[in-house]
Motif scaffolding. Sequence first.
Motif, PDB file in Angstrom:
ATOM      1  N   MET A 124     -11.320  10.625   9.970  1.00  0.00           N
ATOM      2  CA  MET A 124     -10.528   9.755   9.116  1.00  0.00           C
ATOM      3  C   MET A 124     -11.092   9.828   7.694  1.00  0.00           C
ATOM      4  N   SER A 125     -10.342  10.441   6.802  1.00  0.00           N
ATOM      5  CA  SER A 125     -10.855  10.751   5.464  1.00  0.00           C
ATOM      6  C   SER A 125     -11.208   9.512   4.658  1.00  0.00           C
ATOM      7  N   ASN A 126     -10.583   8.370   4.960  1.00  0.00           N
ATOM      8  CA  ASN A 126     -10.872   7.151   4.213  1.00  0.00           C
ATOM      9  C   ASN A 126     -11.806   6.192   4.949  1.00  0.00           C
ATOM     10  N   LYS A 127     -12.429   6.732   6.006  1.00  0.00           N
ATOM     11  CA  LYS A 127     -13.443   5.972   6.746  1.00  0.00           C
ATOM     12  C   LYS A 127     -12.862   4.663   7.291  1.00  0.00           C
ATOM     13  N   SER A 128     -13.644   3.581   7.228  1.00  0.00           N
ATOM     14  CA  SER A 128     -13.177   2.324   7.826  1.00  0.00           C
ATOM     15  C   SER A 128     -12.727   1.345   6.755  1.00  0.00           C
ATOM     16  N   LEU A 129     -11.936   0.371   7.178  1.00  0.00           N
ATOM     17  CA  LEU A 129     -11.329  -0.579   6.262  1.00  0.00           C
ATOM     18  C   LEU A 129     -12.375  -1.352   5.458  1.00  0.00           C
ATOM     19  N   ASP A 130     -13.521  -1.647   6.072  1.00  0.00           N
ATOM     20  CA  ASP A 130     -14.526  -2.437   5.354  1.00  0.00           C
ATOM     21  C   ASP A 130     -15.104  -1.710   4.148  1.00  0.00           C
ATOM     22  N   THR A 131     -15.054  -0.353   4.153  1.00  0.00           N
ATOM     23  CA  THR A 131     -15.587   0.388   3.001  1.00  0.00           C
ATOM     24  C   THR A 131     -14.735   0.163   1.753  1.00  0.00           C
ATOM     25  N   PHE A 132     -13.486  -0.242   1.944  1.00  0.00           N
ATOM     26  CA  PHE A 132     -12.614  -0.590   0.812  1.00  0.00           C
ATOM     27  C   PHE A 132     -12.628  -2.093   0.566  1.00  0.00           C
ATOM     28  N   LEU A 133     -12.415  -2.847   1.624  1.00  0.00           N
ATOM     29  CA  LEU A 133     -12.142  -4.274   1.497  1.00  0.00           C
ATOM     30  C   LEU A 133     -13.298  -5.051   0.886  1.00  0.00           C
ATOM     31  N   PHE A 134     -14.521  -4.645   1.221  1.00  0.00           N
ATOM     32  CA  PHE A 134     -15.680  -5.414   0.782  1.00  0.00           C
ATOM     33  C   PHE A 134     -16.486  -4.700  -0.302  1.00  0.00           C
ATOM     34  N   ASP A 135     -15.869  -3.746  -0.964  1.00  0.00           N
ATOM     35  CA  ASP A 135     -16.513  -3.030  -2.064  1.00  0.00           C
ATOM     36  C   ASP A 135     -15.885  -3.490  -3.375  1.00  0.00           C
ATOM     37  N   SER A 136     -16.696  -3.937  -4.319  1.00  0.00           N
ATOM     38  CA  SER A 136     -16.179  -4.544  -5.551  1.00  0.00           C
ATOM     39  C   SER A 136     -15.353  -3.575  -6.386  1.00  0.00           C
ATOM     40  N   ARG A 137     -15.597  -2.272  -6.236  1.00  0.00           N
ATOM     41  CA  ARG A 137     -14.839  -1.290  -7.014  1.00  0.00           C
ATOM     42  C   ARG A 137     -13.651  -0.730  -6.236  1.00  0.00           C
ATOM     43  N   LYS A 138     -13.834  -0.481  -4.939  1.00  0.00           N
ATOM     44  CA  LYS A 138     -12.797   0.193  -4.168  1.00  0.00           C
ATOM     45  C   LYS A 138     -11.698  -0.744  -3.667  1.00  0.00           C
ATOM     46  N   ARG A 139     -11.969  -2.059  -3.646  1.00  0.00           N
ATOM     47  CA  ARG A 139     -10.979  -2.994  -3.090  1.00  0.00           C
ATOM     48  C   ARG A 139      -9.677  -2.979  -3.876  1.00  0.00           C
ATOM     49  N   VAL A 140      -9.755  -2.640  -5.161  1.00  0.00           N
ATOM     50  CA  VAL A 140      -8.545  -2.603  -5.986  1.00  0.00           C
ATOM     51  C   VAL A 140      -7.602  -1.477  -5.548  1.00  0.00           C
ATOM     52  N   GLU A 141      -8.152  -0.472  -4.829  1.00  0.00           N
ATOM     53  CA  GLU A 141      -7.343   0.662  -4.371  1.00  0.00           C
ATOM     54  C   GLU A 141      -6.397   0.284  -3.239  1.00  0.00           C
ATOM     55  N   ILE A 142      -6.692  -0.826  -2.564  1.00  0.00           N
ATOM     56  CA  ILE A 142      -5.756  -1.271  -1.511  1.00  0.00           C
ATOM     57  C   ILE A 142      -5.030  -2.512  -2.031  1.00  0.00           C
ATOM     58  N   ASP A 143      -3.937  -2.270  -2.737  1.00  0.00           N
ATOM     59  CA  ASP A 143      -3.131  -3.348  -3.292  1.00  0.00           C
ATOM     60  C   ASP A 143      -2.416  -4.094  -2.156  1.00  0.00           C
ATOM     61  N   TRP A 144      -1.624  -5.106  -2.498  1.00  0.00           N
ATOM     62  CA  TRP A 144      -0.996  -5.890  -1.447  1.00  0.00           C
ATOM     63  C   TRP A 144      -0.052  -5.073  -0.558  1.00  0.00           C
ATOM     64  N   PRO A 145       0.822  -4.200  -1.102  1.00  0.00           N
ATOM     65  CA  PRO A 145       1.667  -3.412  -0.194  1.00  0.00           C
ATOM     66  C   PRO A 145       0.852  -2.593   0.809  1.00  0.00           C
ATOM     67  N   LYS A 146      -0.272  -2.014   0.383  1.00  0.00           N
ATOM     68  CA  LYS A 146      -1.122  -1.264   1.315  1.00  0.00           C
ATOM     69  C   LYS A 146      -1.735  -2.199   2.349  1.00  0.00           C
ATOM     70  N   ARG A 147      -2.176  -3.363   1.909  1.00  0.00           N
ATOM     71  CA  ARG A 147      -2.773  -4.314   2.849  1.00  0.00           C
ATOM     72  C   ARG A 147      -1.750  -4.802   3.867  1.00  0.00           C
ATOM     73  N   PHE A 148      -0.528  -5.042   3.407  1.00  0.00           N
ATOM     74  CA  PHE A 148       0.506  -5.511   4.323  1.00  0.00           C
ATOM     75  C   PHE A 148       0.863  -4.417   5.335  1.00  0.00           C
ATOM     76  N   ASN A 149       0.861  -3.171   4.896  1.00  0.00           N
ATOM     77  CA  ASN A 149       1.096  -2.044   5.805  1.00  0.00           C
ATOM     78  C   ASN A 149      -0.010  -1.949   6.849  1.00  0.00           C
ATOM     79  N   ILE A 150      -1.257  -2.191   6.418  1.00  0.00           N
ATOM     80  CA  ILE A 150      -2.390  -2.152   7.342  1.00  0.00           C
ATOM     81  C   ILE A 150      -2.286  -3.299   8.348  1.00  0.00           C
ATOM     82  N   ILE A 151      -1.928  -4.476   7.873  1.00  0.00           N
ATOM     83  CA  ILE A 151      -1.750  -5.652   8.746  1.00  0.00           C
ATOM     84  C   ILE A 151      -0.725  -5.366   9.839  1.00  0.00           C
TER      85      ILE A 151
END
Length: 359
Positions: A124-151
């Motif tokens: 999985m090229s983007n690793k796990s969700l926590d590497t984005f969600l809890f990173d102060s720089r990378k969290r902006v890469e998962i905007d609300w539409p992406k988060r809703f798709n993940i949900i």
Amino acid sequence: MLSTNTPLLTQISAYKSKDACRNDLKPQDVPGLHFFEMNTIQTATNNFSLSNKLGQGGFGSVYKGKLQDGKEIAVKRLSSSSGQGKEEFMNEIVLISKLQHKNLVRILGCCIEGEERLLIYEFMSNKSLDTFLFDSRKRVEIDWPKRFNIIQGIARGLLYLHRDSRLKVIHRDLKVSNILLDEKMNPKISDFGLARMYQGTEYQDNTHRVVGTLGYMAPEYAWTGVFSEKSDIYSYGVLLLEIISGEKISRFSCGGKTLLAYAWEFWSENRGTNLLDQVVADSCCPSEVGRCVQIGLLCVQHQPVDRPNTLELLYILTTTSDLPTPKQPTFVVHTSDCESHFRDLITVNEMTQSVILGR
């Protein structure tokens, strides 16, 4: 080789026997699963070099690898000191090899050689969700539409596990680090070492060994060992609130409040829209966010009967139907006495935990 007429669950139990946990698991025991040679995996991972290490789990390490044909893989290497992990290794082999869904991680094969036990997955090229969600720089890469798709994607994976697969599966360790992301940021549920499977209409069981991760475990499971589809729903609710807020359940504390208490307060005041991670606020639909907060609160209700089942969960996530009003969830109180008592049961860290419950 087991007869093809043997019921599927009986076959799985046989695969997981003590004999199979040694080196006599054969390719014909798990049809369709590829058995890799150890030297192939060593070459692919540069002999398990630190530069190839993707992460550390409760029962071993995960490495990135590349096969000779150029295919990228992820290799979970079971720690040789983990006797408990051997059972989970077998569980994952026989279970996930039977499951196929776009929102579940796909296993490519395994390797058993001496004391070495390896599971090989699609990378999985983007690793796990926590590497984005809890990173102060990378969290902006998962905007609300992406988060809703993940949900929604996680809910579809759960529906398959609970209702639509040949096996009825309770995951028992659903959490943000067990959600992997492909190149298009589509979620895939991973890590089935603790999962339990059923046939027919059986949906509840109990255990003397509670396994899971602090913060995600449903109250009835953590304290009595009873688990069901609804205990996975509770974990999903915690995960949902984490995705919305960008806050980690085990680390969050605001004025002594837990994340669940914080979400309840926001929902009570303004239907939850202020819970959203502010770095993605510009991309959101407020009504959609508020609805998701309410769904998250419904999933973490203290009584299992008050939580939606998986069919209901996907329906309310994908429609604008009226939602029930959640009751105030039961919160873990941050007091030294409470924390001390809980530490008597479970060592608090971020890995999967187990505790023996006396009967």
